[in-house]
Design a protein around this motif. Structure first.
Motif, PDB file in Angstrom:
ATOM      1  N   LEU A   1     -21.058 -17.574  61.545  1.00 25.99           N
ATOM      2  CA  LEU A   1     -20.864 -18.285  62.687  1.00 25.99           C
ATOM      3  C   LEU A   1     -19.425 -18.929  62.847  1.00 25.99           C
ATOM      4  O   LEU A   1     -19.087 -19.773  62.017  1.00 25.99           O
ATOM      5  N   THR A   2     -18.982 -18.534  64.073  1.00 27.35           N
ATOM      6  CA  THR A   2     -17.579 -19.215  64.296  1.00 27.35           C
ATOM      7  C   THR A   2     -17.974 -20.431  64.921  1.00 27.35           C
ATOM      8  O   THR A   2     -18.924 -20.556  66.072  1.00 27.35           O
TER       9      THR A   2
ATOM     10  N   ARG B   1     -22.473 -21.271  58.829  1.00 26.56           N
ATOM     11  CA  ARG B   1     -21.181 -21.451  58.879  1.00 26.56           C
ATOM     12  C   ARG B   1     -20.569 -20.615  57.174  1.00 26.56           C
ATOM     13  O   ARG B   1     -19.684 -20.266  57.062  1.00 26.56           O
ATOM     14  N   GLU B   2     -21.417 -21.374  56.379  1.00 31.50           N
ATOM     15  CA  GLU B   2     -21.219 -21.035  54.735  1.00 31.50           C
ATOM     16  C   GLU B   2     -21.225 -19.634  54.641  1.00 31.50           C
ATOM     17  O   GLU B   2     -20.770 -19.094  53.706  1.00 31.50           O
ATOM     18  N   ARG B   3     -22.505 -18.894  55.208  1.00 33.60           N
ATOM     19  CA  ARG B   3     -22.600 -17.562  54.991  1.00 33.60           C
ATOM     20  C   ARG B   3     -21.439 -16.854  55.686  1.00 33.60           C
ATOM     21  O   ARG B   3     -21.427 -15.556  55.503  1.00 33.60           O
ATOM     22  N   GLY B   4     -20.559 -17.577  56.688  1.00 33.06           N
ATOM     23  CA  GLY B   4     -19.518 -16.703  57.140  1.00 33.06           C
ATOM     24  C   GLY B   4     -19.891 -15.858  58.732  1.00 33.06           C
ATOM     25  O   GLY B   4     -19.225 -15.110  58.993  1.00 33.06           O
TER      26      GLY B   4
ATOM     27  N   ALA C   1     -16.301 -18.269  58.653  1.00 29.37           N
ATOM     28  CA  ALA C   1     -15.655 -17.872  59.812  1.00 29.37           C
ATOM     29  C   ALA C   1     -14.614 -19.116  60.505  1.00 29.37           C
ATOM     30  O   ALA C   1     -14.795 -20.138  59.964  1.00 29.37           O
ATOM     31  N   SER C   2     -13.906 -18.781  61.387  1.00 25.73           N
ATOM     32  CA  SER C   2     -13.006 -20.022  61.970  1.00 25.73           C
ATOM     33  C   SER C   2     -13.774 -20.936  62.806  1.00 25.73           C
ATOM     34  O   SER C   2     -15.048 -20.882  62.699  1.00 25.73           O
ATOM     35  N   ILE C   3     -13.204 -22.293  62.436  1.00 25.83           N
ATOM     36  CA  ILE C   3     -13.310 -23.114  63.235  1.00 25.83           C
ATOM     37  C   ILE C   3     -12.196 -23.579  64.206  1.00 25.83           C
ATOM     38  O   ILE C   3     -11.203 -23.637  63.938  1.00 25.83           O
ATOM     39  N   LEU C   4     -12.481 -23.938  65.631  1.00 24.53           N
ATOM     40  CA  LEU C   4     -11.611 -23.939  66.511  1.00 24.53           C
ATOM     41  C   LEU C   4     -11.602 -25.339  66.967  1.00 24.53           C
ATOM     42  O   LEU C   4     -12.572 -25.773  67.694  1.00 24.53           O
ATOM     43  N   VAL C   5     -10.690 -26.093  66.793  1.00 22.78           N
ATOM     44  CA  VAL C   5     -10.533 -27.669  67.171  1.00 22.78           C
ATOM     45  C   VAL C   5      -9.750 -27.644  68.577  1.00 22.78           C
ATOM     46  O   VAL C   5      -8.502 -27.484  68.564  1.00 22.78           O
TER      47      VAL C   5
ATOM     48  N   THR D   1     -23.598 -15.722  66.695  1.00 24.84           N
ATOM     49  CA  THR D   1     -22.347 -15.370  66.096  1.00 24.84           C
ATOM     50  C   THR D   1     -21.404 -16.698  66.454  1.00 24.84           C
ATOM     51  O   THR D   1     -20.435 -16.591  65.895  1.00 24.84           O
ATOM     52  N   GLY D   2     -21.394 -17.452  67.644  1.00 21.15           N
ATOM     53  CA  GLY D   2     -20.427 -18.416  67.963  1.00 21.15           C
ATOM     54  C   GLY D   2     -21.258 -19.664  68.564  1.00 21.15           C
ATOM     55  O   GLY D   2     -22.193 -19.448  69.346  1.00 21.15           O
ATOM     56  N   ILE D   3     -20.790 -20.801  68.157  1.00 26.38           N
ATOM     57  CA  ILE D   3     -21.437 -22.054  68.624  1.00 26.38           C
ATOM     58  C   ILE D   3     -20.582 -22.767  69.221  1.00 26.38           C
ATOM     59  O   ILE D   3     -19.230 -22.978  68.607  1.00 26.38           O
ATOM     60  N   PHE D   4     -20.526 -23.328  70.449  1.00 21.04           N
ATOM     61  CA  PHE D   4     -19.399 -24.134  71.249  1.00 21.04           C
ATOM     62  C   PHE D   4     -19.957 -25.441  71.526  1.00 21.04           C
ATOM     63  O   PHE D   4     -20.980 -25.862  72.319  1.00 21.04           O
ATOM     64  N   LEU D   5     -19.345 -26.466  71.092  1.00 19.43           N
ATOM     65  CA  LEU D   5     -19.561 -28.026  70.951  1.00 19.43           C
ATOM     66  C   LEU D   5     -18.850 -28.425  72.387  1.00 19.43           C
ATOM     67  O   LEU D   5     -17.621 -28.520  72.227  1.00 19.43           O
ATOM     68  N   THR D   6     -19.281 -28.796  73.374  1.00 23.32           N
ATOM     69  CA  THR D   6     -18.579 -29.522  74.744  1.00 23.32           C
ATOM     70  C   THR D   6     -18.092 -30.862  74.521  1.00 23.32           C
ATOM     71  O   THR D   6     -18.218 -31.686  73.145  1.00 23.32           O
ATOM     72  N   GLY D   7     -17.258 -31.416  75.373  1.00 24.40           N
ATOM     73  CA  GLY D   7     -17.086 -32.568  75.401  1.00 24.40           C
ATOM     74  C   GLY D   7     -18.018 -33.637  75.701  1.00 24.40           C
ATOM     75  O   GLY D   7     -19.107 -33.553  76.378  1.00 24.40           O
ATOM     76  N   GLY D   8     -17.471 -34.899  75.835  1.00 25.20           N
ATOM     77  CA  GLY D   8     -18.253 -36.081  76.069  1.00 25.20           C
ATOM     78  C   GLY D   8     -18.177 -37.068  75.283  1.00 25.20           C
ATOM     79  O   GLY D   8     -17.191 -38.037  75.125  1.00 25.20           O
TER      80      GLY D   8
END
Length: 273
Positions: free
Chosen positions: A123-124, A118-121, A4-8, A89-96
């Protein structure tokens, strides 16, 4: 299955108006059917930051949002993370602080589970500010600004490795970080430098394309065809020298082929001249 996608995200993403970047993550993670996890481990106030993002996604319409409040190394080593993340289905890593984040997660059961799904596709993944900086194998842990590029301008450490061939810098033009990204790329010329402005997101697609979302720019620094480097010494304050670097400045709708390192035809731009 493809990844799945990775959002930076460059940090300071819009949390009040259209929420374009957060909406993009939520939709990529499944929309109304999304099951999201917030990891605020980089923050010095994880409970508060986790609650802020939890409420934001719930207000969008997400029915399942959990804060994965990992504050100690022992928590990230819990083997039950594998089963727990299997439902998400999605994990969000916050700032800090990206160094704190990497220290808590590196070589842990939690990071292993994140990579597995992630490799299984299934998890965004998204990271903002420190969460974005930690995406690469080589991570910018800190540094200065407003100087000529030199090795001592940037402090490097090991990241989480989700984007192994990429070095990310965030709050990019907003905090005058061009010189430190150039310094990092010259020290690791095999990597692609990606500098992301605030309220801007580089979406790394499963097919190897990068797409820009948000109101700022993404700068790509490519040393793959450079004709000369000055052999920079670690911690040196002498200015670096590098010839024939390729630099691309991308805005909303622009696309880039990460694997072949070339600009692709853009989507329609939504701004006027």
């Amino acid at each position: 299955m493809e990844q799945a996608s990775i959002l930076v995200i460059g940090g300071a993403e819009d949390k009040v108006n259209q929420l374009e970047i957060l909406q993009t993550f939520w939709q990529r993670a499944g929309g109304v059917d999304a099951q999201l996890g917030i990891i605020p481990a980089a923050s010095g106030e994880p409970a508060m930051i986790g609650e802020i993002y939890q409420r934001l996604f719930e207000n969008m319409g997400c029915k399942a949002v959990q804060v994965l409040d990992v504050r100690e190394r022992e928590q990230s080593e819990d083997p039950s993370w594998h089963n727990h993340l299997g439902e998400m289905t999605g994990i969000f890593l916050t700032g800090g602080d990206q160094l704190r984040l990497a220290t808590l997660l590196a070589d842990s059961a939690l990071l292993t589970a994140l990579r597995f799904y992630r490799e299984r596709g299934t998890l965004t993944l998204a990271g903002t500010s420190a969460g974005a900086a930690a995406m690469g194998y080589h991570m910018i842990a800190g540094g200065g600004s407003g100087e000529s590029p030199h090795p001592a301008l940037v402090s490097m450490a090991g990241g989480l490795g989700f984007l192994p061939g990429v070095i990310v810098d965030q709050h990019f033009h907003n905090r005058n970080r061009v010189a430190r990204l150039l310094s990092a790329v010259v020290m690791h010329p095999e990597c692609l430098g990606v500098g992301v402005d605030e309220d801007t997101c580089a979406v790394f697609e499963a097919d190897g394309q990068l797409q820009v979302v948000g109101r700022g720019t993404v700068m790509i620094v490519d040393a793959g065809e450079a004709s000369y480097f000055c052999e920079p010494q670690p911690h040196s304050t002498l200015p670096i020298s590098a010839h024939n670097l390729r630099v691309h400045l991308l805005r909303w709708g622009d696309r880039f082929d990460v694997q072949h390192r070339r600009v692709l035809p853009p989507l329609l731009h939504h701004c006027s001249a």
